[in-house]
Structure formats: structure tokens, C-alpha cells
Write a protein that holds these residues in place. Structure first.
Motif, PDB file in Angstrom:
ATOM      1  N   ILE A 149       8.280   1.738  10.932  1.00 28.82           N
ATOM      2  CA  ILE A 149       8.413   0.322  11.288  1.00 28.82           C
ATOM      3  C   ILE A 149       8.161   0.056  12.776  1.00 28.82           C
ATOM      4  CG2 ILE A 149      10.029  -0.154   9.415  1.00 28.82           C
ATOM      5  CD1 ILE A 149      12.283   0.025  11.497  1.00 28.82           C
ATOM      6  N   SER A 150       7.821   1.090  13.527  1.00 25.47           N
ATOM      7  CA  SER A 150       7.663   0.916  14.972  1.00 25.47           C
ATOM      8  C   SER A 150       6.533  -0.060  15.316  1.00 25.47           C
ATOM      9  CB  SER A 150       7.401   2.273  15.645  1.00 25.47           C
ATOM     10  OG  SER A 150       6.233   2.873  15.106  1.00 25.47           O
ATOM     11  N   HIS A 151       5.577  -0.217  14.419  1.00 28.47           N
ATOM     12  CA  HIS A 151       4.438  -1.120  14.651  1.00 28.47           C
ATOM     13  C   HIS A 151       4.760  -2.565  14.307  1.00 28.47           C
ATOM     14  CE1 HIS A 151       4.539  -0.613  10.344  1.00 28.47           C
ATOM     15  NE2 HIS A 151       3.711  -1.638  10.221  1.00 28.47           N
ATOM     16  N   ALA A 152       5.929  -2.825  13.686  1.00 22.76           N
ATOM     17  CA  ALA A 152       6.244  -4.144  13.140  1.00 22.76           C
ATOM     18  C   ALA A 152       6.334  -5.194  14.234  1.00 22.76           C
ATOM     19  CB  ALA A 152       7.555  -4.085  12.367  1.00 22.76           C
ATOM     20  N   ASP A 153       6.005  -6.440  13.873  1.00 20.35           N
ATOM     21  CA  ASP A 153       6.114  -7.557  14.822  1.00 20.35           C
ATOM     22  C   ASP A 153       7.573  -7.833  15.171  1.00 20.35           C
ATOM     23  OD1 ASP A 153       3.270  -8.168  14.716  1.00 20.35           O
ATOM     24  OD2 ASP A 153       3.660  -8.913  12.699  1.00 20.35           O
ATOM     25  N   LYS A 154       8.452  -7.520  14.221  1.00 23.53           N
ATOM     26  CA  LYS A 154       9.878  -7.766  14.439  1.00 23.53           C
ATOM     27  C   LYS A 154      10.643  -6.714  13.655  1.00 23.53           C
ATOM     28  CE  LYS A 154      11.232 -12.008  14.394  1.00 23.53           C
ATOM     29  NZ  LYS A 154      11.459 -13.365  13.864  1.00 23.53           N
ATOM     30  N   ILE A 155      11.660  -6.142  14.281  1.00 19.92           N
ATOM     31  CA  ILE A 155      12.510  -5.155  13.607  1.00 19.92           C
ATOM     32  C   ILE A 155      13.929  -5.693  13.576  1.00 19.92           C
ATOM     33  CG2 ILE A 155      13.419  -2.799  13.656  1.00 19.92           C
ATOM     34  CD1 ILE A 155      10.874  -1.977  15.186  1.00 19.92           C
ATOM     35  N   VAL A 168      -6.052   0.067  -0.843  1.00 15.55           N
ATOM     36  CA  VAL A 168      -5.056  -0.325   0.157  1.00 15.55           C
ATOM     37  C   VAL A 168      -3.809   0.545   0.027  1.00 15.55           C
ATOM     38  CG1 VAL A 168      -3.504  -2.188   0.891  1.00 15.55           C
ATOM     39  CG2 VAL A 168      -5.893  -2.690   0.309  1.00 15.55           C
ATOM     40  N   ALA A 169      -3.400   0.832  -1.216  1.00 11.83           N
ATOM     41  CA  ALA A 169      -2.198   1.624  -1.460  1.00 11.83           C
ATOM     42  C   ALA A 169      -2.428   3.119  -1.301  1.00 11.83           C
ATOM     43  CB  ALA A 169      -1.666   1.334  -2.865  1.00 11.83           C
ATOM     44  N   GLN A 170      -3.637   3.524  -0.913  1.00 16.94           N
ATOM     45  CA  GLN A 170      -3.995   4.927  -0.721  1.00 16.94           C
ATOM     46  C   GLN A 170      -3.878   5.722  -2.021  1.00 16.94           C
ATOM     47  OE1 GLN A 170      -5.235   5.450   2.452  1.00 16.94           O
ATOM     48  NE2 GLN A 170      -4.760   3.259   2.505  1.00 16.94           N
ATOM     49  N   ALA A 171      -4.186   5.028  -3.148  1.00 17.11           N
ATOM     50  CA  ALA A 171      -4.106   5.686  -4.454  1.00 17.11           C
ATOM     51  C   ALA A 171      -5.470   5.915  -5.075  1.00 17.11           C
ATOM     52  CB  ALA A 171      -3.243   4.834  -5.399  1.00 17.11           C
ATOM     53  N   ALA A 172      -6.524   5.419  -4.429  1.00 17.12           N
ATOM     54  CA  ALA A 172      -7.864   5.470  -5.039  1.00 17.12           C
ATOM     55  C   ALA A 172      -8.328   6.912  -5.273  1.00 17.12           C
ATOM     56  CB  ALA A 172      -8.866   4.726  -4.165  1.00 17.12           C
ATOM     57  N   ASP A 173      -7.997   7.829  -4.352  1.00 13.11           N
ATOM     58  CA  ASP A 173      -8.495   9.205  -4.459  1.00 13.11           C
ATOM     59  C   ASP A 173      -7.956   9.913  -5.694  1.00 13.11           C
ATOM     60  OD1 ASP A 173      -9.931   8.837  -2.174  1.00 13.11           O
ATOM     61  OD2 ASP A 173      -8.482   9.834  -0.851  1.00 13.11           O
ATOM     62  N   PHE A 174      -6.638   9.880  -5.901  1.00 14.68           N
ATOM     63  CA  PHE A 174      -6.102  10.629  -7.046  1.00 14.68           C
ATOM     64  C   PHE A 174      -6.386   9.910  -8.362  1.00 14.68           C
ATOM     65  CE2 PHE A 174      -2.238   8.052  -6.189  1.00 14.68           C
ATOM     66  CZ  PHE A 174      -1.888   7.656  -7.474  1.00 14.68           C
ATOM     67  N   GLU A 220       1.045   7.395   5.106  1.00 14.41           N
ATOM     68  CA  GLU A 220       1.812   6.186   5.391  1.00 14.41           C
ATOM     69  C   GLU A 220       1.158   5.368   6.505  1.00 14.41           C
ATOM     70  OE1 GLU A 220       6.398   4.797   6.453  1.00 14.41           O
ATOM     71  OE2 GLU A 220       5.803   6.898   6.671  1.00 14.41           O
ATOM     72  N   ALA A 221       0.638   6.053   7.505  1.00 14.62           N
ATOM     73  CA  ALA A 221      -0.044   5.348   8.599  1.00 14.62           C
ATOM     74  C   ALA A 221      -1.276   4.597   8.085  1.00 14.62           C
ATOM     75  CB  ALA A 221      -0.440   6.342   9.689  1.00 14.62           C
ATOM     76  N   LYS A 222      -2.045   5.249   7.207  1.00  8.47           N
ATOM     77  CA  LYS A 222      -3.209   4.576   6.601  1.00  8.47           C
ATOM     78  C   LYS A 222      -2.771   3.361   5.785  1.00  8.47           C
ATOM     79  CE  LYS A 222      -5.950   8.832   6.183  1.00  8.47           C
ATOM     80  NZ  LYS A 222      -6.536   9.815   5.226  1.00  8.47           N
ATOM     81  N   LEU A 223      -1.661   3.487   5.069  1.00  7.12           N
ATOM     82  CA  LEU A 223      -1.147   2.384   4.274  1.00  7.12           C
ATOM     83  C   LEU A 223      -0.772   1.204   5.169  1.00  7.12           C
ATOM     84  CD1 LEU A 223       0.002   1.107   1.659  1.00  7.12           C
ATOM     85  CD2 LEU A 223       2.127   2.362   2.093  1.00  7.12           C
ATOM     86  N   ARG A 224      -0.080   1.473   6.267  1.00  4.26           N
ATOM     87  CA  ARG A 224       0.321   0.395   7.180  1.00  4.26           C
ATOM     88  C   ARG A 224      -0.903  -0.318   7.746  1.00  4.26           C
ATOM     89  NH1 ARG A 224       3.825   4.372   9.446  1.00  4.26           N
ATOM     90  NH2 ARG A 224       2.532   4.368  11.334  1.00  4.26           N
ATOM     91  N   HIS A 225      -1.896   0.450   8.103  1.00  2.00           N
ATOM     92  CA  HIS A 225      -3.120  -0.138   8.665  1.00  2.00           C
ATOM     93  C   HIS A 225      -3.824  -1.001   7.613  1.00  2.00           C
ATOM     94  CE1 HIS A 225      -6.704  -0.538  11.140  1.00  2.00           C
ATOM     95  NE2 HIS A 225      -7.441  -0.180  10.088  1.00  2.00           N
ATOM     96  N   ALA A 226      -3.882  -0.505   6.386  1.00  2.00           N
ATOM     97  CA  ALA A 226      -4.550  -1.254   5.312  1.00  2.00           C
ATOM     98  C   ALA A 226      -3.802  -2.547   4.993  1.00  2.00           C
ATOM     99  CB  ALA A 226      -4.653  -0.385   4.060  1.00  2.00           C
ATOM    100  N   LEU A 227      -2.475  -2.520   5.067  1.00  2.00           N
ATOM    101  CA  LEU A 227      -1.702  -3.735   4.820  1.00  2.00           C
ATOM    102  C   LEU A 227      -2.004  -4.807   5.858  1.00  2.00           C
ATOM    103  CD1 LEU A 227       1.801  -2.211   3.859  1.00  2.00           C
ATOM    104  CD2 LEU A 227       0.235  -3.436   2.348  1.00  2.00           C
ATOM    105  N   LYS A 228      -2.249  -4.385   7.083  1.00  2.00           N
ATOM    106  CA  LYS A 228      -2.598  -5.328   8.150  1.00  2.00           C
ATOM    107  C   LYS A 228      -3.913  -6.034   7.882  1.00  2.00           C
ATOM    108  CE  LYS A 228       0.454  -5.267  11.596  1.00  2.00           C
ATOM    109  NZ  LYS A 228       1.043  -6.518  12.149  1.00  2.00           N
ATOM    110  N   GLU A 229      -4.809  -5.352   7.149  1.00  2.00           N
ATOM    111  CA  GLU A 229      -6.148  -5.884   6.892  1.00  2.00           C
ATOM    112  C   GLU A 229      -6.222  -6.701   5.603  1.00  2.00           C
ATOM    113  OE1 GLU A 229      -8.555  -5.462   9.126  1.00  2.00           O
ATOM    114  OE2 GLU A 229      -7.077  -4.370  10.357  1.00  2.00           O
ATOM    115  N   LEU A 230      -5.099  -6.904   4.915  1.00  2.00           N
ATOM    116  CA  LEU A 230      -5.121  -7.628   3.647  1.00  2.00           C
ATOM    117  C   LEU A 230      -5.573  -9.067   3.830  1.00  2.00           C
ATOM    118  CD1 LEU A 230      -1.872  -6.522   1.762  1.00  2.00           C
ATOM    119  CD2 LEU A 230      -4.217  -6.166   1.029  1.00  2.00           C
TER     120      LEU A 230
END
Length: 575
Positions: free
Chosen positions: A532-538, A446-452, A506-516
Motif C-alpha cells: 500500500i506504500s504507493h497508495a494516494d491515501k493510507i 490485469v489480474a496477472q492470471a493470463a499466463d497460467f 503483486e507489483a505488476k498487479l498494482r501497476h495494472a490497476l492504475k492503468e484500468l
């Protein structure tokens, strides 16, 4: 000082045995001049070689017994001193861990380090010396005076002791009273030297990049010279003790020799009496020199003990109101007319903040530097308390939660990505102690750290050096995000924690957070509108006030501050 006595009480036996054996040693020392007097007045005067040999053997025996008593006393004194400092260090460290952010900010990191190291070491030395010498010296001094009166049957020499000892006591205690505040100032100046050293070691690359070594060295020299000047002045005051005691005692010795000679001529004293009286005055001199040095150390120790106690007297955390049941509520977090004013600052950091966040929503928080973004989210886990208004988590005022209970519900990724020496696994287990490999690997994905991580020797067991310096900035950020995700908390706070990531990651991270799993409520602080443009509330902050709340498109149309930030980044600015 209360804390020192608290732990010293655990060593009652040692605190009794150390002075007791010092008392025995002192008693044997006081017998030496009497034995020498008898050797001179009987053995030498009568030419009795056997008496002289027996007297010398008694002196050797007294020396051996005194040495044994000294070693035993040192053992008990050291045990009590080291045990007290160990307990004090544990207590102080635990207390520092529980201090509120406000008190930690007030105290300062350098001051905390000085108290944990230098101050406690001074207290340890003070306890050791107190048990060994602080009681021995008065015993020798007053014992020598009593023995002088026993020897001086004419009472013309012994009264000199009664004059010398009060004069010495006056000098010693005057210098003690003058020295304690001076050594407090010395330790405060040491805090500044430690602070400057810590700052330079942490920012050494920046210093070299801007060729500021010279100016930083000058600043350090000023702080160091100021500390040295304070230390020198305190040392000058306490250094007066030795010469003044030497002068008084030597005047006493001259008087003893003078009046003893008169008494010997008149037949009221023997040569052995003179030698014994002189020896007792010499013992007083030696013991007072030791006492003077002990008092200098004790003065430092008392000053340091007061500094430690001042920290321990600080409230450990924030007051908790009477706990109430958690109510059923659609909102994860509510800010109700919240104002925050850091202690010691005039203007509020945040003022009249009022908005709600529903469960499962993603909230973006944006604003200029110093607008109060981090301060806002720091009130959710109650790192700081609202000055006015209230912050609610799941319908319950944060002040009604126990600290552990509240923070179990919140996973925080701070601005500075901090990792601890150990392994990737040990760092991620901070989020959840019993996390399985599957949960850890899922968090890394989810944190996009698995590869490294997969490329590291040992993978999740790969070593992490202090502060994670064997990882890049972006890798550290992703590992700290993974640590928060492992916690599986219903609220996640990402405080500008993706600033080192490229846009794609960062985009992959945001998408993965949505799927938690569990649909957590996510707060994202960022300087970039794209984050933050995708956020439900800013929530848009400007100089501590909320100037806009809504979705991306709504704010572009209605909030000039948000529109300016967006246009600066996407119209001729950063792409």
C-alpha cells in the motif's frame, strides 16, 4: 407453519382427494366385519355354501377396492408433500441468499444446512403422513364405535368403546404436547453435530498436520452423544404411546369379549355380533398404533416447521430509506463519524471513523489483526450497517440505495478466494453476465492470471472444481481479482486478496490497476506496507479507531503504529 400452509394451498385438489380416497378405503374396511358377521350368522349357521362363497367374493372385492383407494390416496398425498417441500426449499434457499450478514452470522451455516435438508425432509414426511393417515385413523376409530352401537342392540357392549376412545385420546394428545419441545431440542443438537462435521471436513488437513484426530473425534463424540441422549429421551416419551394404547385397547377387548359372552348366553347377541365387535376393537387398536406413529412423526415435523418458519420470519435484508437522486460529488466514498457494533457484542468494532476518498484514488488500509479493516470496507457495499454515523457512496447515503443498485457500483474481492464449480469463464461472468472474450482476457491480464490460464486445456473454458481446489492459492486469488475487474465497477475493494502473491507479481498487479479504464476508486487492505506504500491515501487502524491518515512518507514520520508495522517488516523482519 405459515410457509407450509402457503405451499400446501397450491395442492388443494390433492389435499381433498387424498383424504377422500382414504375415507372411501376406511368405509370399505368398516364393512368387512359386517360381511363376516353375515357369513357366520347366515351362511355358516344354515350351512348355505353359496351364501358363504358370495360373502367371500364380496370380501375379495372390498379388499381390491380398498387397495385401489389406498394407492390413489398415496399418489395424491405424495404429490402434495413433495410439491410443498420443493416450494419450501426454493423459498428458504432464496431467503437465505437475501439475509443480511448480521442475520446470517446469527443463524450460522450449520443451522442453515440442517434446515435446508433434515428439517424440510421431516416436513415432507409429516405432510404425506397427515394426508394419508391422520384423517383415516379417526374415521376408523369413530366409525368402529358407531358400528358397534348399531350391532349391540342391548347397549351393554358398545359403551366400552365410548370409554376406551377418550382414554386413548388423552394419552395421545398428552404425549404430543410433551414431544414437540423435545424434538425442537433434538434438531438444535443436530445443528451442533452438523457444525462439528462441517468444521472437521473443512479443516481436515490442519487436523492431520497437528495430529489432532483423537481430540477432534472425542469432541465429535461428545456432540453426537448429547444429540443421541436428547433423541433417546424424546424417543422414550413418544415410545410410551404404543404400550399405553395397547394396554387400554386390550383391556377394552377383554371387556368386549366378557360382556359379549354374557349377552350371547342370554340370547341378545349372536356369535357373528361378537366377532364383528371384537373385529372393530381390533381395528381401533391397529389404527391407533398407526396414529401413534403418525403423531410421533407429526411432532417432529411441527418442530421442524417452526424452525424453518423462524428463519423465514427473519428480515430479508436491511431497511432502505426513501431513495434520493445521486448528487454530483467529488468523493467516491465518505465515512461520517461512523461507529460499528456487531449485534450481541459489547465493545464497538469501529468507533468514530471519519474520512473521505476522492474519485479515482487508491486507498490503502492497514492495521493489526482485529483492528477492523474488513469491517470498515464491508460497510461500503452495505454488508453491515453503521450503528452510528453514515457511509456515503458518490454523495448518497448507502441506506438510500436499493441493494442491487449499490452493489452494481462496487466490485469486492474477499479475503477468502472463493471459486464455484464450472469453468474459468463461468466464474468470471459473475462479474458481468455478457462479458466478451476480449473483456475476460483483459481482466485476466490485469489480474496477472493470463499466463497460467493460457497453459490450461481449454484456456478460459478450463474446468474449475468446487471451491477452485484444482488451482493454487495464488491462482485462485488472481482469478477472483479478475472476476472483480470484469465487472468494471467504479469502486473496487481488494480485501487482503493478494496475500498469496509474490512481491513481483503483486507489483505488476498494482501497476495494472492504475492503468484500468474508467479510473476506478480502489481500496486495498493489506498486512504488508509494501502493498500500500504507493497508495494516494493510507488509513491506519488500531483497535477500531483511525490513528493515522496520509501518504507513506507522512505516516512514517507522524504515525507510530504505521512506523512499527513498517519497521517490523523492513528492519530485520520480512524483506
Amino acid at each position: 407453519m405459515k410457509a407450509v400452509f402457503k405451499y400446501l394451498k397450491n395442492y388443494k385438489l390433492e389435499c381433498v382427494m387424498a383424504p377422500l380416497f382414504k375415507l372411501l378405503e376406511a368405509c370399505f374396511d368398516l364393512l368387512v366385519p359386517i360381511v363376516v358377521k353375515m357369513i357366520m350368522d347366515v351362511g355358516i349357521k344354515n350351512g348355505d355354501r353359496g351364501y358363504i362363497i358370495n360373502g367371500c367374493l364380496i370380501l375379495v372385492a372390498l379388499g381390491i377396492i380398498g387397495l385401489t383407494c389406498a394407492i390413489v390416496a398415496q399418489y395424491f398425498a405424495a404429490k402434495a408433500a413433495v410439491g410443498t417441500s420443493t416450494g419450501l426449499r426454493h423459498t428458504l434457499f432464496a431467503h437465505l441468499q437475501r439475509l443480511s450478514y448480521s442475520n446470517s452470522d446469527k443463524l450460522g451455516k450449520s443451522s442453515m444446512i440442517t434446515r435446508m435438508t433434515s428439517d424440510i425432509n421431516q416436513v415432507q414426511s409429516g405432510v404425506n403422513m397427515f394426508l394419508r393417515l391422520f384423517l383415516r385413523s379417526p374415521i376408523i376409530v369413530f366409525g368402529a364405535m358407531i358400528m358397534a352401537f348399531v350391532i349391540d342392540k342391548s347397549n351393554r357392549v358398545a359403551p366400552i368403546f365410548a370409554i376406551v376412545i377418550p382414554a386413548l385420546a388423552l394419552v395421545v394428545f398428552t404425549i404430543i404436547l410433551a414431544g414437540i419441545p423435545l424434538f425442537k431440542k433434538v434438531q438444535q443438537k443436530l445443528d451442533k453435530v452438523t457444525s462439528k462435521t462441517r468444521e472437521n471436513l473443512g479443516g481436515v488437513r490442519v487436523i492431520r498436520a497437528f495430529n489432532m484426530e483423537g481430540s477432534e473425534t472425542e469432541e465429535f463424540s461428545r456432540a453426537n452423544h448429547s444429540h443421541t441422549a436428547s433423541q433417546r429421551f424424546a424417543g422414550m416419551i413418544t415410545a410410551l404411546m404404543n404400550p399405553m394404547t395397547y394396554v387400554i385397547v386390550n383391556i377394552g377387548i377383554i371387556a368386549v369379549v366378557y360382556f359379549s359372552a354374557i349377552e350371547i348366553d342370554s340370547g341378545n347377541m349372536t356369535q357373528g355380533d361378537l366377532f364383528a365387535t371384537y373385529n372393530y376393537m381390533s381395528q381401533i387398536l391397529v389404527e391407533l398404533v398407526k396414529l401413534a406413529n403418525t403423531i410421533v412423526l407429526m411432532t417432529k415435523s411441527i418442530a421442524c416447521a417452526h424452525r424453518i418458519q423462524s428463519v423465514l420470519d427473519m428480515p430479508e435484508g436491511m431497511e432502505t430509506a426513501e431513495a434520493t437522486e445521486e448528487r454530483s460529488c467529488d468523493f467516491a466514498v465518505e465515512f461520517k463519524n461512523v461507529t460499528l457494533n456487531y449485534s450481541g457484542e459489547g465493545e464497538p468494532t469501529l468507533e468514530k471513523v471519519d474520512f473521505d476518498v476522492k474519485r479515482g484514488e487508491t486507498v490503502g488500509i492497514i492495521g493489526g489483526t482485529g483492528s477492523g479493516k474488513t469491517s470498515l470496507v464491508n460497510m461500503i457495499p452495505r454488508f453491515y450497517d453503521a450503528t452510528e454515523g453514515e457511509v456515503r457512496v458518490f454523495g448518497k447515503n448507502v441506506k438510500e440505495y436499493q441493494t442491487e443498485e449499490l452493489r452494481e457500483k462496487i466490485a469486492v474481492v474477499p479475503q477468502k478466494a472463493v471459486l464455484f464449480k464450472g469453468s474459468i469463464r463461468s466464474n468470471l461472468l459473475w462479474g458481468k453476465e455478457n462479458a466478451t472474450d476480449e473483456e475476460i482476457n483483459r481482466a485476466l491480464e490485469v489480474a496477472q492470471a493470463a499466463d497460467f490460464v493460457a497453459e490450461k486445456d481449454g484456456r478460459i473454458d478450463a474446468p474449475v472444481e468446487q471451491f477452485g481446489r484444482n488451482f493454487s492459492g495464488g491462482q485462485r486469488q488472481r482469478l477472483t481479482i479478475a472476476r472483480a475487474i470484469v465487472k468494471n465497477a467504479p469502486i473496487i475493494i481488494l480485501d487482503d486478496s493478494a496475500s498469496a502473491l509474490d512481491f513481483a507479481t503483486e507489483a505488476k498487479l498494482r501497476h495494472a490497476l492504475k492503468e484500468l479504464d474508467g479510473n476506478p476508486t480502489v481500496f486495498i487492505i493489506s498486512q504488508r506496507t509494501s502493498s500500500i506504500s504507493h497508495a494516494d491515501k493510507i488509513v491506519v487502524l488500531d483497535d477500531g479507531a483511525v490513528v493515522g491518515i496520509g501518504k507513506h512518507d507522512e505516516l512514517l514520520a507522524s504515525c507510530s503504529v504505521y512506523r512499527e508495522i513498517y519497521e517490523s517488516q523492513f528492519k530485520g523482519g520480512e524483506q
